[in-house]
Design an enzyme around this catalytic site. Structure first.
Site, PDB file in Angstrom:
ATOM      1  N   HIS A  20       0.825  -1.204   0.000  1.00 24.13           N
ATOM      2  CA  HIS A  20       0.000   0.000   0.000  1.00 24.13           C
ATOM      3  C   HIS A  20       0.863   1.259   0.000  1.00 24.13           C
ATOM      4  O   HIS A  20       1.769   1.390   0.821  1.00 24.13           O
ATOM      5  CB  HIS A  20      -0.912  -0.028   1.231  1.00 24.13           C
ATOM      6  CG  HIS A  20      -1.789   1.156   1.375  1.00 24.13           C
ATOM      7  ND1 HIS A  20      -2.754   1.491   0.448  1.00 24.13           N
ATOM      8  CD2 HIS A  20      -1.849   2.098   2.333  1.00 24.13           C
ATOM      9  CE1 HIS A  20      -3.372   2.589   0.840  1.00 24.13           C
ATOM     10  NE2 HIS A  20      -2.839   2.980   1.983  1.00 24.13           N
ATOM     11  N   ASN A 123       7.085   7.643 -19.537  1.00 24.49           N
ATOM     12  CA  ASN A 123       7.338   7.033 -18.233  1.00 24.49           C
ATOM     13  C   ASN A 123       6.220   7.325 -17.240  1.00 24.49           C
ATOM     14  O   ASN A 123       5.623   8.399 -17.271  1.00 24.49           O
ATOM     15  CB  ASN A 123       8.657   7.568 -17.660  1.00 24.49           C
ATOM     16  CG  ASN A 123       9.758   7.520 -18.681  1.00 24.49           C
ATOM     17  OD1 ASN A 123      10.097   6.465 -19.181  1.00 24.49           O
ATOM     18  ND2 ASN A 123      10.301   8.676 -19.022  1.00 24.49           N
TER      19      ASN A 123
END
Length: 129
Positions: A20, A123
Site C-alpha cells: 500500500h 514514463n
C-alpha cells in the site's frame, strides 16, 4: 505452471513485494539506469512492449491509486497519444509534473520496469492503492 496473467517470474516477484502506497516505475527504453533500484528489463525491440502494454497487464491484478507522469508528455506527443493514456488510466488521477520533479520520485520506488517504448516522456510512476 502459470497459465494466465503475467508470465515473467522477475516481474511477478517485483509486483508481489509492492505494498500500500509503494510506488513502481514503468519506463521507456531511454530512461536512465538507477543504481540500487531493482530493474526488470522487458525491452525486446523498439516499442515492444510499450509502457501502456505493461500498465494494461499490471492493472489486471494490481490496484493503482495514483499515477505521475512528466508534463512534457502532453507537449511532445500527439493528442491521440494523450487520449490513449487518459482513457486507459481513467478514473485513476494522473499527476502531471516536470520531468525533473518526476525523476526525483524514482529513487523511492520499489522497482523499475524498462520497456522498449520510444514514445517521448511515456514514463509513469504508479502508486499502489
Amino acid at each position: 505452471m502459470i497459465k494466465t496473467g503475467i508470465l515473467n517470474p522477475q516481474l511477478n516477484s517485483l509486483l508481489s513485494r509492492v505494498r500500500h502506497t509503494n510506488t513502481l516505475v514503468i519506463a521507456d527504453r531511454g530512461f536512465p539506469f538507477w543504481p540500487g533500484l531493482e530493474t526488470v528489463d522487458l525491452s525486446l525491440v523498439d516499442d515492444v512492449p510499450r509502457v501502456v502494454d505493461v500498465l494494461r497487464a499490471i492493472q489486471m491484478n494490481w490496484v493503482v491509486g495514483r499515477i505521475w507522469m512528466a508534463e512534457e508528455f502532453r507537449h511532445h506527443n500527439t493528442a491521440s497519444a494523450l487520449a490513449a493514456i487518459t482513457s486507459m488510466t481513467s478514473p485513476i488521477p494522473i499527476c502531471w509534473e516536470s520531468h525533473v520533479d518526476f525523476k526525483k520520485r524514482v529513487p523511492s520506488a520499489i522497482g523499475l520496469i524498462r520497456t522498449g517504448d520510444t514514445t517521448q516522456y511515456a514514463n509513469m510512476i504508479l502508486e499502489s492503492a
